[in-house]
Design a protein around this motif. Structure first.
Motif, PDB file in Angstrom:
ATOM      1  N   ASN A 103       0.873  -1.169   0.000  1.00 26.49           N
ATOM      2  CA  ASN A 103       0.000   0.000   0.000  1.00 26.49           C
ATOM      3  C   ASN A 103       0.909   1.217   0.000  1.00 26.49           C
ATOM      4  O   ASN A 103       1.717   1.382   0.909  1.00 26.49           O
ATOM      5  N   LEU A 104       0.784   2.065  -1.027  1.00 26.32           N
ATOM      6  CA  LEU A 104       1.646   3.238  -1.146  1.00 26.32           C
ATOM      7  C   LEU A 104       0.812   4.498  -1.312  1.00 26.32           C
ATOM      8  O   LEU A 104      -0.238   4.472  -1.954  1.00 26.32           O
ATOM      9  N   PHE A 105       1.299   5.606  -0.749  1.00 25.26           N
ATOM     10  CA  PHE A 105       0.674   6.901  -0.970  1.00 25.26           C
ATOM     11  C   PHE A 105       1.171   7.446  -2.297  1.00 25.26           C
ATOM     12  O   PHE A 105       2.323   7.255  -2.654  1.00 25.26           O
ATOM     13  N   SER A 106       0.282   8.169  -3.010  1.00 29.22           N
ATOM     14  CA  SER A 106       0.660   8.636  -4.333  1.00 29.22           C
ATOM     15  C   SER A 106       0.122  10.026  -4.606  1.00 29.22           C
ATOM     16  O   SER A 106      -1.010  10.345  -4.259  1.00 29.22           O
ATOM     17  N   ASP A 107       0.936  10.838  -5.262  1.00 30.42           N
ATOM     18  CA  ASP A 107       0.496  12.124  -5.788  1.00 30.42           C
ATOM     19  C   ASP A 107       0.217  11.996  -7.281  1.00 30.42           C
ATOM     20  O   ASP A 107      -0.380  12.871  -7.887  1.00 30.42           O
ATOM     21  N   ILE A 108       0.683  10.903  -7.879  1.00 30.98           N
ATOM     22  CA  ILE A 108       0.522  10.667  -9.310  1.00 30.98           C
ATOM     23  C   ILE A 108      -0.908  10.214  -9.585  1.00 30.98           C
ATOM     24  O   ILE A 108      -1.443   9.368  -8.866  1.00 30.98           O
ATOM     25  N   LYS A 109      -1.519  10.771 -10.616  1.00 33.00           N
ATOM     26  CA  LYS A 109      -2.877  10.351 -11.001  1.00 33.00           C
ATOM     27  C   LYS A 109      -2.789   8.948 -11.573  1.00 33.00           C
ATOM     28  O   LYS A 109      -2.085   8.704 -12.548  1.00 33.00           O
ATOM     29  N   CYS A 110      -3.525   8.032 -10.955  1.00 29.49           N
ATOM     30  CA  CYS A 110      -3.500   6.638 -11.375  1.00 29.49           C
ATOM     31  C   CYS A 110      -4.857   6.021 -11.072  1.00 29.49           C
ATOM     32  O   CYS A 110      -5.464   6.326 -10.044  1.00 29.49           O
ATOM     33  N   GLN A 111      -5.337   5.156 -11.954  1.00 26.74           N
ATOM     34  CA  GLN A 111      -6.632   4.521 -11.790  1.00 26.74           C
ATOM     35  C   GLN A 111      -6.455   3.052 -11.407  1.00 26.74           C
ATOM     36  O   GLN A 111      -5.374   2.486 -11.562  1.00 26.74           O
ATOM     37  N   VAL A 112      -7.544   2.431 -10.954  1.00 27.23           N
ATOM     38  CA  VAL A 112      -7.543   0.997 -10.693  1.00 27.23           C
ATOM     39  C   VAL A 112      -7.338   0.286 -12.036  1.00 27.23           C
ATOM     40  O   VAL A 112      -7.832   0.734 -13.068  1.00 27.23           O
TER      41      VAL A 112
END
Length: 182
Positions: A103-112
């Motif tokens: 489980n990682l925190f992200s600022d990058i826009k990414c979808q399932v």
């Protein structure tokens, strides 16, 4: 890890020898020393043999079986992982849940169903590989396991993609059975 050391690398002849190899810290799994021979090794994990100075990535063969491909020193700390869930936590932080349990925190826009390229050393997401037409994919489950190719069409209602494999064969695969790769 025991199966890889004993049956694929043929470093050890039995469990006792495999345990000794791990105890002597001669193996790295994803850049870390494994605890014991029962550690699970997943798709796209990296294995480093310290005495031989060789590095390998777990990949799928055309027949859907695990195989080890030799990689360069620079690729050890990078891994492609599929995004299986996405959550918004307190403070509008976005958490990506990945298919290998991370489980990682992200600022990058990414979808399932997209994939992310993760730097294992810094535990940061380098970039997102979106699920879109002409993206390269690997089928990791089901009847067509091990096939590689490019996405031709995406049917989001039925959750199916049409995939053109490397040998120009067209197949239909469920989105949950593929992972986007570079």
């Amino acid at each position: 890890l025991l199966l890889i050391l004993r049956d694929m690398f043929k470093i050890a002849q039995n469990r006792k020898e495999a345990k000794r190899t791990i105890f002597l810290k001669q193996i790295l799994l994803n850049g870390r020393i494994p605890r014991d021979e029962k550690n699970s090794v997943l798709l796209f994990d990296t294995i480093s043999l310290i005495p031989a100075k060789k590095n390998y990535r777990v990949d799928l063969s055309e027949k859907g079986k695990f195989e080890l491909k030799e990689i360069s020193e620079g690729e050890i700390n990078r891994k492609t992982i599929k995004v299986v869930n996405k959550r918004i936590l307190k403070g509008k932080k976005i958490q990506l849940n990945l298919h290998d349990g991370r489980n990682l925190f992200s600022d990058i826009k990414c979808q399932v169903n997209d994939s992310v390229l993760v730097n294992l050393k810094e535990k940061k997401i380098e970039k997102c590989l979106p699920l879109r037409e002409n993206a390269g994919v690997v089928v990791f489950a089901g009847k067509h396991s091990g096939k590689r190719g490019k996405i031709k069409t995406i049917n989001s209602e039925k959750k199916i993609i049409e995939l053109e494999t490397d040998n120009k064969e067209k197949i239909n695969v469920l989105i949950k059975q593929i992972i986007v790769v570079e």
